[in-house]
Design an enzyme around this catalytic site. Structure first.
Site, PDB file in Angstrom:
ATOM      1  N   HIS A 139     -11.892   5.977  -7.117  1.00 24.59           N
ATOM      2  CA  HIS A 139     -10.537   5.613  -6.705  1.00 24.59           C
ATOM      3  C   HIS A 139     -10.530   4.185  -6.154  1.00 24.59           C
ATOM      4  O   HIS A 139      -9.697   3.369  -6.510  1.00 24.59           O
ATOM      5  CB  HIS A 139     -10.022   6.592  -5.653  1.00 24.59           C
ATOM      6  CG  HIS A 139      -8.830   6.086  -4.904  1.00 24.59           C
ATOM      7  ND1 HIS A 139      -7.589   5.981  -5.483  1.00 24.59           N
ATOM      8  CD2 HIS A 139      -8.689   5.620  -3.634  1.00 24.59           C
ATOM      9  CE1 HIS A 139      -6.732   5.487  -4.597  1.00 24.59           C
ATOM     10  NE2 HIS A 139      -7.369   5.245  -3.475  1.00 24.59           N
ATOM     11  N   SER A 152       0.789  -1.232   0.000  1.00 18.24           N
ATOM     12  CA  SER A 152       0.000   0.000   0.000  1.00 18.24           C
ATOM     13  C   SER A 152       0.827   1.290   0.000  1.00 18.24           C
ATOM     14  O   SER A 152       0.419   2.266  -0.637  1.00 18.24           O
ATOM     15  CB  SER A 152      -0.942   0.006   1.212  1.00 18.24           C
ATOM     16  OG  SER A 152      -1.730  -1.159   1.235  1.00 18.24           O
TER      17      SER A 152
END
Lengths: 431, 371
Positions: A322, A193
């Site tokens: 997103h 991430s």
């Protein structure tokens, strides 16, 4: 980090036994000339006797390389990669299969069946076009919106699903959030991430690969938002100074979550930064799979031959939200999104191209849609049925071995579950 | 003391001579420790007199010689490094194996992870432990979690990060720090600090060959001050094993790095002034640390004093103290004592007052004995 350390070093190293010239890889010119010529070691340039600031060129930026127009017509025949039918069909099928998987997994998240998802809508062309131009053993570092690269390399639908469900078939052992894929056999480094961290890592891998003389390269994908991270700066600069065979592939889709590019940078996008690092750079139409393919193919050829980095900025548009934790209508108009979805989409553009050649028609489209949907649904249902991995897998792989203190913590949890097991979802996990 | 003194005198000579109205110029404060050499190891073949930086070079030399994939990189390592740890290696092994990077710590560690991901051995240098923080994200979120998060598909186990560490007399805020506790909170890393040249070489070689990302902190005050007979050939000192340097029965003293030498002096003082028998332990590996050796010692002595240069709050002594208290509650005869740096940044002119020197340790020990 600035280190004002010269004095300190002198204290500890009274007579350094080195010659100054040894430290320089780039030989400076000798000081023989008395001409009025700049002698600064930091740059090679002429003097100028007028005060003049260099202006950034943002109105008329680096042009966007294109091979076919929005109707799938080749614009300049000499740029046509003339790929065989089978390969183009593979492009199309990978892109649409990814699109189908996106739709189903997105819906499954909305229904609470998986915890999180990120679609690839509108960027399928950048994945497939670039992946197809690579050798299968080229090492891929990605951000998280590059599932098409794996799709093109033949990653099974089962494993995409296994990762998103964190079930017992997930090679990642269910430890990371959905869409954090990785595959050793397909040379796709596991996604994490933290943004842009993979960029200097990819450069290090490219350096090691250069030393192996393996005729391989590394490709590193990232979004235009991630390019603002310090690690992007680190990676670009290291790649140039250490002469690494790497392609930096930036997906400039206009947004980093809600932040438009006008709040991300003020230069001419990302491509314009490349030359500042001494990196060959190009900007391509990311909705044109052939433009992406051509640019990646040539960058790869030269990166291998010349051991130097290349930067490709693929201009595109993030059609989807997103992520499933985001509602993009809060910061952009539906009309804007619809334009890219309906008028300028990498999938529809390639379909026009194929139809123009007589390689595809409505009937085939219908059959393929049905078939791909069936395949995805089968994998989906199977993934959902599977148990999660044994909870003890929480403790392995922290280190290559399991240290004593972690072993004790594992034993402690086992004892705990013996006594309090009914308060935990043990039935969903393998034993 | 003699060796340290020589360095400081040389340092004084290299400074401009100033005249002082009051007569003799003020002298720098004497070193806060006396280096005590380990006995010469005989089991690994011929030895050579080496100081700490030379033993590091020797380890790196062995590593590059044995492993053709191994590379060394960082800021200014090519000409030999600002502490001379890489002198001669570029000439011996080539500039593709020993090279300078741009000045960017997050880049250095990210780059090193990338090399390690391909399976090659990456030995990264951060010029001072104080400057490791820009790479904190790469170390904590990336290096430490690589194997775990990928289900062992990928790892960066062949990465070692070396960094000069600890106080140096006049390094002030950014050339003195001891950041091991920041990293001790991060599963997946190994953190190692040697106390002298013999330890340094054996532990560094173990770090380089270990299958996990390691941070190796080198007490920079010992680079020149510490001299021992060090085996020329490679040898390995196991990680996660503490050393009982001196047996004792009344109190356990735990430290690492330079502070081990302070502890040894404190043990002598305690014996001489108080008739107290101290067991001195060098922890060596901060993570994963050797709980058993420490707890076994405390179970015997019933008292524990831990000392480190880093600030006390959140320092690694807190972890040791808490664990020993859990494991040895019935054996403890006094509260565990922590003698550490104060909770301030590391100061320049106040360094002699800041560090947990032998007098502070001795006084804490005395009070603990009288508890």
């Amino acid at each position: 980090m600035g280190h004002c350390w010269a004095q300190f070093v002198c204290l500890f190293v009274p007579s350094p036994p080195f010659q100054p010239s040894q430290g320089c890889l780039r030989q400076q010119e000798e000081f023989t000339s008395l001409e009025e010529k700049p002698q600064f070691p930091g740059a090679s340039a002429e003097f100028i006797d007028r005060l003049e600031f260099i202006q950034p060129n943002v109105i008329s930026g680096i042009p966007i390389y294109r091979v076919m127009d929005r109707q799938g017509q080749i614009i300049n025949p000499s740029e046509d990669p003339q790929l065989p039918k089978e390969e183009v069909l593979k492009f199309y099928k990978s892109m649409t299969l990814l699109n189908t998987m996106d739709r189903i997994l997105y819906e499954s998240q909305r229904q609470g069946r998986i915890s999180f998802y990120m679609t690839n809508y509108g960027e399928e062309g950048t994945h497939i076009g670039s992946a197809a131009a690579l050798d299968d053993t080229d090492l891929v570092f990605g951000q998280y919106r590059e599932a098409g690269v794996l799709m093109h390399r033949g990653y099974p639908l089962d494993l995409f699903m296994a990762q998103c469900y964190g079930n017992a078939s997930d090679p990642g052992k269910g430890r990371q959030m959905p869409v954090h894929y990785g595959c050793k056999d397909l040379h796709f480094v596991t996604i994490s991430s933290p943004l842009a961290t993979q960029i200097p890592q990819a450069v290090g891998s490219a350096y090691a690969i250069k030393r192996e003389n393996g005729n391989r390269i590394v490709i590193c994908y990232f979004g235009e938002g991630a390019a603002s991270e310090g690690d992007a700066h680190a990676g670009f600069n290291f790649a140039a100074t250490l002469e690494c065979p790497i392609i930096f592939f930036c997906r400039n889709n206009g947004y980093a979550i809600s932040t438009p590019t006008s709040e991300q940078y003020r230069g001419d996008g990302i491509a314009a930064r490349g030359p500042g690092y001494g990196i060959h750079s190009i900007r391509v139409d990311g909705n044109d799979v052939f433009a992406v393919y051509n640019a990646t193919k040539e960058a790869r050829r030269r990166a291998v031959a010349e051991n130097q980095p290349f930067l490709i900025e693929a201009m595109t548009y993030r059609i989807g939200h997103h992520s499933t934790s985001d509602d993009s209508s809060a910061y952009r108009s539906v009309d804007e999104v619809n334009y890219w979805d309906k008028q300028d989409h990498p999938i529809s553009r390639l379909r026009h191209y194929m139809a123009g050649r007589g390689w595809w028609d409505e009937e085939q489209e219908k059959i393929w849609r049905k078939k791909s949907r069936k395949r995805v649904m089968e994998a989906f249902e199977e993934a959902e049925r599977k148990l999660k991995p044994n909870p003890l897998l929480m403790f392995s792989d922290v280190y290559s071995e399991t240290p004593r203190h972690i072993q004790k913590q594992q034993e402690s949890m086992e004892r705990h579950l013996k006594q309090y097991g009914e308060h935990y979802p043990l039935g969903l996990y393998e034993k | 003391m003699a060796v340290v003194g020589a360095v400081l005198r040389r340092a004084a000579v290299s400074r401009p001579r100033l005249r002082f109205a009051g007569g003799a110029p003020p002298r720098r404060h004497a070193a806060h420790f006396t280096f005590q050499a380990d006995p010469e190891p005989t089991q690994y073949g011929p030895t050579q007199k080496m100081n700490l930086f030379q033993s590091i070079t020797s380890a790196l030399d062995n590593a590059l010689s044995r492993d053709p994939t191994a590379v060394i990189f960082g800021e200014d390592v090519s000409f030999g490094g600002v502490f001379r740890c890489t002198v001669g290696l570029r000439d011996k092994y080539g500039k593709d194996r020993v090279f300078n990077t741009p000045l960017c710590e997050q880049g250095i560690v990210g780059f090193g992870i990338g090399i390690a991901v391909t399976g090659a051995t990456a030995i990264a240098e951060i010029q001072f432990a104080d400057y490791i923080f820009p790479a904190f994200d790469q170390i904590v979120n990336e290096a430490a979690k690589y194997r775990y998060r990928s289900g062992d598909l990928f790892n960066c186990g062949s990465l070692t990060i070396r960094a000069p560490w600890g106080c140096v007399g006049h390094g002030a805020l950014y050339h003195s720090q001891s950041p091991e506790a920041f990293f001790a909170h991060c599963p997946g890393l190994k953190i190692v600090v040697p106390r002298g040249p013999v330890e340094a070489k054996g532990l560094l070689l173990s770090c380089i060959e270990d299958k996990n990302p390691c941070i190796f902190f080198e007490p920079k005050i010992l680079y020149r001050a510490a001299v021992e007979n060090v085996p020329v050939e490679p040898y390995y000192i196991p990680l996660s094993q503490a050393d009982v340097l001196q047996g004792g029965s009344d109190v356990t003293l735990v430290a690492w790095g330079t502070q081990v030498h302070v502890m040894k002096e404190v043990a002598v003082m305690a014996q001489e002034k108080l008739g107290v028998s101290c067991e001195v332990i060098d922890l060596k590996t901060i993570l994963p640390w050797d709980t058993e050796t420490v707890c076994k010692s405390v179970a015997k002595t019933g008292r524990l004093l831990i000392s480190h240069e880093a600030p006390v709050t959140g320092g690694f002594a807190a972890e040791i103290s808490s664990t020993v208290q859990e494991e040895c509650f019935l054996n403890l005869e006094a509260p565990i004592s922590r003698v550490c740096g104060y909770d301030t940044p590391f100061p320049h002119i106040f360094e002699p007052f800041y560090i947990p020197d032998k007098w502070k340790c001795y006084d804490a020990l005395r009070k603990m004995i009288n508890y």
